[in-house]
Design an enzyme around this catalytic site. Structure first.
Site, PDB file in Angstrom:
ATOM      1  N   SER A 108     -29.437 -19.999 -23.419  1.00 21.79           N
ATOM      2  CA  SER A 108     -30.535 -19.652 -24.569  1.00 21.79           C
ATOM      3  C   SER A 108     -31.116 -18.313 -24.064  1.00 21.79           C
ATOM      4  O   SER A 108     -31.914 -17.779 -24.926  1.00 21.79           O
ATOM      5  CB  SER A 108     -31.401 -20.609 -24.685  1.00 21.79           C
ATOM      6  OG  SER A 108     -30.864 -21.681 -25.414  1.00 21.79           O
TER       7      SER A 108
ATOM      8  N   GLU B  51       0.641  -1.141   0.048  1.00 22.11           N
ATOM      9  CA  GLU B  51       0.245  -0.124  -0.086  1.00 22.11           C
ATOM     10  C   GLU B  51       0.820   1.335  -0.125  1.00 22.11           C
ATOM     11  O   GLU B  51       0.243   2.400  -0.419  1.00 22.11           O
ATOM     12  CB  GLU B  51      -0.952   0.075   1.372  1.00 22.11           C
ATOM     13  CG  GLU B  51      -1.773  -0.979   1.209  1.00 22.11           C
ATOM     14  CD  GLU B  51      -2.969  -1.181  -0.116  1.00 22.11           C
ATOM     15  OE1 GLU B  51      -3.401   0.198  -0.114  1.00 22.11           O
ATOM     16  OE2 GLU B  51      -3.103  -2.272  -0.410  1.00 22.11           O
TER      17      GLU B  51
END
Length: 799
Positions: free
Chosen positions: A386, A108
């Site tokens: 589908s 960090e």
């Protein structure tokens, strides 16, 4: 004018020019001096103001955080839930391993121990990026800045917020030591799975205290800070390990560990012993609240800490009746396939209002909930199967001149090696678009996409708000074949456009956010766009309504209510197994649109779906709508733009369908009758064979008895023969005895009787003849007995 005078005049002019240059230069230097002085004064003033602001800043909240709960309101303005971060368990520096601190710093803020709270190099880099993009996209924040932002500020990317952040950062740096800052940071940060702070994170993921974390475990937790829900080892183990390896590399680069330690850490077996952190919701609807936090962060710049501790009022689109109906449905395990003990069949559902885009209800998964867990309704990406057909094929086809009852080809198709098949692996020659939709035939859909052009299909999918990758640009997109996939929320938002006459409204949960002082800090602004012509939307609805009435989505039908929708099933990517990976049902009524997904988080040979989507996701959809009917007006679809010809055409199609169904029913009955007759024949043959076996056994038994009887008779004959031979030498009286014996036999004995009267010699003859008559008499009972046995056998065969 003489030469001397001209020279003097020139010299005088040169002196004047020189004087003017010196005056100009002097005046210029004076200006510069003034500018520099003014600049220095300005900077001094700014520094003075900045330092005054720093001195005036109050960071005592870091000493004893007292979070204020945030209140969530439903669409009716009533309180739905309250949330707060009340389960932070702080630990001291001596309880945090050095590996954790080094991992966090390497990841960090590499210059944490070198700067005074502000990384000017990082800020310069971020400033350049912001200038290039034309907006604030990067921050260059240090750990101290993150702490200030998490505890005191919002996540807004504005210069005003950034200035406040710098002031607070300086105050924190002047108030606390580096060790105190890193300890407060690690006790405040969110690590995912409901774990706030390093101690809770260690308990949640590894079932241990923070002080007992290994190097590898420390790297995993440090890697979570970037994106806790996405990088959680509980949900995405492989991604979490990749992130851990990045952290280890950064630690080595910064000199905290050696290559040998990196290798050892990577080789360590990671054992997850999840000790669930307390779910901090005082109210209800945790799945919906999870999404609120995500949306507040993405769209309004708030982070989880702010929402849980900032005392906000968040007004949402939540429909409490529908949310409760969804949660009750998902609590009913009978609606879901049975799961093996090691992995639960997962599912998610989301419902939106087609006209406003408001998310009415949402559930992100089954099983025990943890705070901000992976949300399968919004974060999941799976192939839609589908259910993609209306978006990628039929909408663009209708927009480009095709109509509902046009004939489509259903014949073997080969597109550069891609050979789609229907679910039953049969071809029907030609079918109408309507039939192709309601029966979910694959081949006609792919054929139609090729006819209108792949690009039109891809453009249509994108217009519905579904992102595509380069790998998705193939004919398989007609059947939902995607490299990564899409989310249920994206599918629900897309289908909502059909219910809204072709206009798609961006889905959202939050309407307005107010801070603790009642000031509005964020408000929803409607975003909508027309996707298709209203006539096209009604034609799609016409066909998808048929899917529910007479097609693959029949189990989603509710008597007396208009429902349209599409099923979707994705192929199991494991050869030799017949099953599915995902089940979908995406449907809508005139006032609500929703998507239901079902499948395993990790699909393999032991974890896959064996049924069809029509029997799972469609049923779940129906159950939720049924339980929500009290808040859903009983409306019918507006198909007024289609005209009467579609009704007539539909009637003829329905007649054909009914005739087809009647024919299939008759064929089924005939097959059943034929099978019954065959079964009856088999039973009769079996009975006949059994009777024959019984007859054979009876005959064999009778033959054995007859043989015994014959042996007994033969033995008697031998005895009689010996007696007669002993009497042959006797007198005439004896002959008469033989004579008499011959007379007691059968008719043949009469010969002996007559012959016996002729005298001694003849008497002997009679004697012999009498003996001949005797066996004939013994054979007669045997013949009668055999005749009786034959009659008995004939009687058994008749029965």
């Amino acid at each position: 004018m003489g030469r001397m005078e001209r020279r003097q005049q020139q010299k005088q002019q040169q002196k004047q020019k020189s004087s003017r240059r010196i005056g100009t230069l002097w005046r210029s230097k004076g200006l510069m001096f003034k500018i520099m002085t003014a600049t220095a004064a300005l900077i001094a003033c700014m520094l003075l103001v900045f330092n005054i602001a720093v001195l005036a800043s109050d960071v005592s909240k870091l000493e004893d955080p007292a979070p204020q709960p945030t209140v969530i309101y439903d669409q009716n303005g009533k309180i739905a839930s309250t949330i707060a971060a009340s389960d932070i368990k702080g630990v001291g520096l001596d309880e945090i391993p050095k590996d954790v601190i080094h991992a966090v710093i390497a990841t960090e803020d590499q210059r944490f121990y070198k700067h005074h709270g502000i990384n000017y190099v990082g800020i310069a880099r971020a400033f350049i990026e912001n200038v290039k993009s034309g907006e604030v996209v990067a921050g260059g924040s240090t750990i101290t800045q993150q702490l200030a932002k998490n505890v005191f500020l919002t996540q807004d990317r504005t210069y005003t917020r950034k200035l406040k952040e710098l002031v607070l950062t300086k105050k924190i740096e002047r108030t606390y030591s580096k060790d105190e800052i890193i300890v407060r940071y690690l006790n405040q940060i969110y690590f995912g799975e409901g774990a706030w702070g390093i101690e809770r994170a260690a308990e949640t993921y590894f079932g241990k205290n923070a002080k007992d974390l290994t190097l590898s475990e420390s790297a995993i937790l440090a890697g979570l800070i970037k994106a806790p829900s996405v990088l959680s080892p509980v949900k995405n183990f492989e991604k979490s390990m990749e992130r851990r390896n990045v952290v280890l590399s950064l630690m080595q680069k910064e000199g905290y560990i050696t290559q040998s330690e990196v290798n050892q850490a990577k080789a360590q077996k990671i054992v997850l012993k999840s000790k669930k952190a307390t779910d901090d919701y005082d109210g209800k609807y945790p799945h919906y609240v999870d999404h609120i936090i995500e949306e507040a962060s993405e769209k309004y710049g708030l982070n989880a800490n702010e929402i849980l501790a900032g005392g906000y009022s968040i007004y949402t689109e939540l429909n409490p009746t529908m949310q409760e109906a969804t949660e009750k449905t998902y609590a009913n395990n009978r609606l879901f396939p049975n799961s093996p003990s090691d992995q639960l069949v997962q599912s998610s559902a989301v419902f939106v209002n087609p006209s406003t885009g408001g998310i009415q209800a949402l559930i992100g998964g089954r099983g025990e909930h943890t705070f901000r867990q992976f949300n399968r309704a919004t974060q999941l990406k799976r192939q839609p199967g589908s259910s993609m057909k209306p978006l990628a094929v039929y909408t663009p086809a209708l927009e480009n001149g095709y109509d509902i009852f046009d004939e489509l080809q259903d014949r073997p198709l080969n597109i550069s090696g891609y050979t789609p098949l229907n679910y039953d692996k049969r071809f029907r020659g030609e079918v109408s678009m309507y039939q192709a939709v309601i029966e979910s035939y694959n081949v006609p859909a792919v054929w139609l996409l090729q006819k209108i052009g792949l690009e039109k299909g891809l453009d249509s999918v994108r217009s519905f708000g579904i992102p595509l990758e380069k790998e998705d640009e193939t004919p398989a997109i007609a059947l939902g074949g995607m490299h990564e996939g899409t989310s249920p929320l994206k599918m629900a938002q897309a289908f909502a456009a059909f219910a809204n006459n072709g206009v798609m409204v961006e889905a959202h949960a939050i309407k307005e956010i107010k801070n603790a002082d009642g000031e509005t800090i964020g408000k929803w602004k409607k975003k909508s766009k027309r996707i298709m012509d209203p006539v096209t939307a009604q034609k799609i609805t016409y066909m998808l309504k048929g899917v529910v009435q007479e097609g693959t989505g029949r189990k989603a039908a509710i008597s007396g209510r208009d429902i349209a929708g599409k099923t979707g099933t994705t192929q199991l990517p494991i050869q030799g197994l017949d099953g599915a990976k995902d089940h979908w049902f995406v449907g809508y009524t005139p006032e609500i649109a929703g998507a239901v997904w079902l499948g395993y988080d990790k699909t393999d040979a032991s974890h896959y779906l064996s049924s069809s989507s029509g029997s799972t996701s469609a049923v779940i959809f129906k159950e939720i709508i049924s339980k929500s009917q009290s808040v859903l007006p009983d409306k019918t679809f507006d198909l007024s733009l289609l005209g009467s010809k579609y009704k007539k055409k539909n009637q003829s199609v329905q007649v054909e369908q009914e005739e087809k169904q009647e024919t299939e029913k008759q064929e089924t009955e005939d097959k059943a009758q034929e099978q019954e007759e065959k079964q009856q024949e088999k039973e009769e043959e079996k009975q006949e064979k059994e009777e024959q076996k019984q007859e054979q056994k009876q005959e064999q038994k009778q033959e054995k008895e007859n043989e015994k009887q014959n042996e007994k008779q033969n033995e008697e004959q031998k005895q009689d023969s010996g007696t007669q031979q002993g009497n042959n030498g006797n007198s005439n009286t004896t002959g008469n005895t033989g004579n008499t014996t011959g007379n007691t036999g059968n008719t043949t004995g009469n010969t002996g009787n007559t012959t016996g009267n002729t005298g001694n010699t003849t008497g002997n003859t009679g004697n012999t003849t009498g003996n001949t008559g005797k066996p004939t008499q013994e054979q007669q009972p045997q013949t009668q007995e055999k005749q009786q046995n034959q009659e008995s056998t004939q009687s058994q065969a008749t029965q």
